[in-house]
Write a protein that holds these residues in place. Structure first.
Motif, PDB file in Angstrom:
ATOM      1  N   VAL A   1       0.867  -1.180   0.000  1.00  0.00           N
ATOM      2  CA  VAL A   1       0.000   0.000   0.000  1.00  0.00           C
ATOM      3  C   VAL A   1       0.900   1.225   0.000  1.00  0.00           C
ATOM      4  CG1 VAL A   1      -2.031  -1.052   1.030  1.00  0.00           C
ATOM      5  CG2 VAL A   1      -0.259  -0.148   2.523  1.00  0.00           C
TER       6      VAL A   1
ATOM      7  N   ASP B   1      -4.867  -8.384   2.019  1.00  0.00           N
ATOM      8  CA  ASP B   1      -6.051  -7.793   1.399  1.00  0.00           C
ATOM      9  C   ASP B   1      -6.999  -8.915   0.993  1.00  0.00           C
ATOM     10  OD1 ASP B   1      -7.606  -5.692   0.498  1.00  0.00           O
ATOM     11  OD2 ASP B   1      -6.630  -5.564  -1.454  1.00  0.00           O
TER      12      ASP B   1
ATOM     13  N   GLU C   1      -4.149   1.614  -2.786  1.00  0.00           N
ATOM     14  CA  GLU C   1      -3.750   0.256  -3.134  1.00  0.00           C
ATOM     15  C   GLU C   1      -2.579   0.267  -4.107  1.00  0.00           C
ATOM     16  OE1 GLU C   1      -6.718  -2.091  -5.135  1.00  0.00           O
ATOM     17  OE2 GLU C   1      -7.343  -0.420  -6.382  1.00  0.00           O
TER      18      GLU C   1
ATOM     19  N   MET D   1      -7.006   2.863   0.878  1.00  0.00           N
ATOM     20  CA  MET D   1      -6.663   1.744   1.756  1.00  0.00           C
ATOM     21  C   MET D   1      -6.519   2.110   3.230  1.00  0.00           C
ATOM     22  SD  MET D   1      -6.712  -0.815  -0.284  1.00  0.00           S
ATOM     23  CE  MET D   1      -5.899  -2.153   0.583  1.00  0.00           C
TER      24      MET D   1
END
Length: 290
Positions: free
Chosen positions: A143, A166, A191, A204
């Motif tokens: 991320v 994830d 992301e 994220m």
């Protein structure tokens, strides 16, 4: 940090959003709370509320709230739990904006939102659009920071980018800049970069306020526990059938790397608990938005 004792036990509410579906998330959350209690030598009372299956909603008597991930759709529904769940969310924000808290005369309420809960609250606050992905995101991915100026306390000690677990069919995209500015929200992580894919990257991680934090990913993920599970014959076959051998091997490699998921697990939620506890003990605010 020097340990500080509260006159009464620290009360943590864990909101179970798994709707009675078996998963590893709740085990991981409880383990992190127990480790925190042991490491800091403080008394913690943890209560679990089965939100989606039993419409169990905690009151504001708790100090810290952790709302889990879970399966299914985060889009609006007529399920009985939704209104009281969002009423709790609103009451936490309102409590933290009260004159008593702003004057340093009371203790704020802290909340950590994970995956499904992150999507729900982002939708509720109209921070962006929650949409269904074209395909499931499943695996260990990096991320990336929005910028390098604003530093997030909960990410100190993690590299840029850092790696996360994830697992989701939905995503938060198209940030509503007007609402974000009005609420003082800070978007922190996006992301993985996909230059070859002409699609929006999902949000994220968000600092919703000084006291409320959320991630689309699973910071509670226990790398060793997941590795043990994935190495079992039944789970190995299921993952390979659904996601392919390449994805399976990639996850095994990254889960076994101490600089990836093991590091993420050891920093984000433990730091959140530590800073929340310190604030509750001393009425010192952490994680201020720049």
């Amino acid at each position: 940090m020097q340990n500080i004792s509260l006159e009464k036990p620290l009360k943590i509410a864990v909101l179970d959003m798994y709707d009675n579906v078996a998963g590893e998330g709740m085990r991981c959350i409880i383990n992190l709370i127990n480790e925190f209690s042991t490491n800091k030598n403080i008394e913690v009372i943890t209560e679990v509320f089965n939100v989606r299956a039993n419409t169990e909603i905690p009151s504001l008597v708790h100090d810290i709230y952790i709302s889990s991930g879970g399966p299914g759709s985060p889009l609006p529904s007529d399920d009985a739990w939704e209104k009281p769940y969002f009423a709790l969310i609103d009451s936490i924000f309102e409590h933290n904006k009260s004159e008593e808290i702003l004057n340093g005369e009371g203790s704020p309420k802290f909340m950590f939102l994970i995956c499904h809960s992150f999507q729900l609250v982002a939708r509720h606050l109209e921070i962006g659009k929650v949409t269904k992905r074209r395909s499931t995101s499943f695996g260990v991915f990096p991320v990336h920071p929005i910028d390098t100026v604003n530093k997030e306390l909960l990410f100190e000690g993690l590299p840029d980018p850092f790696f996360v677990v994830d697992s989701r069919d939905y995503q938060l995209v198209s940030p509503n800049l007007k609402i974000i500015k009005e609420l003082g929200v800070q978007i922190l992580r996006m992301e993985k970069e996909r230059p070859h894919v002409n699609l929006e990257r999902a949000i994220m991680a968000i600092r919703f306020s000084k006291e409320v934090f959320g991630t689309q990913f699973h910071p509670e993920a226990d790398a060793q526990g997941m590795l043990k599970l994935l190495l079992s014959d039944e789970k190995r076959k299921a993952v390979i059938k659904t996601h392919g051998i390449e994805k399976y091997n990639d996850m095994i490699t990254k889960l076994d790397d101490p600089d990836k998921i093991m590091l993420t697990e050891s920093i984000i939620i433990p730091t959140f608990l530590e800073k929340a506890y310190s604030t509750i003990s001393q009425q010192v605010f952490y994680g201020e938005i720049a």
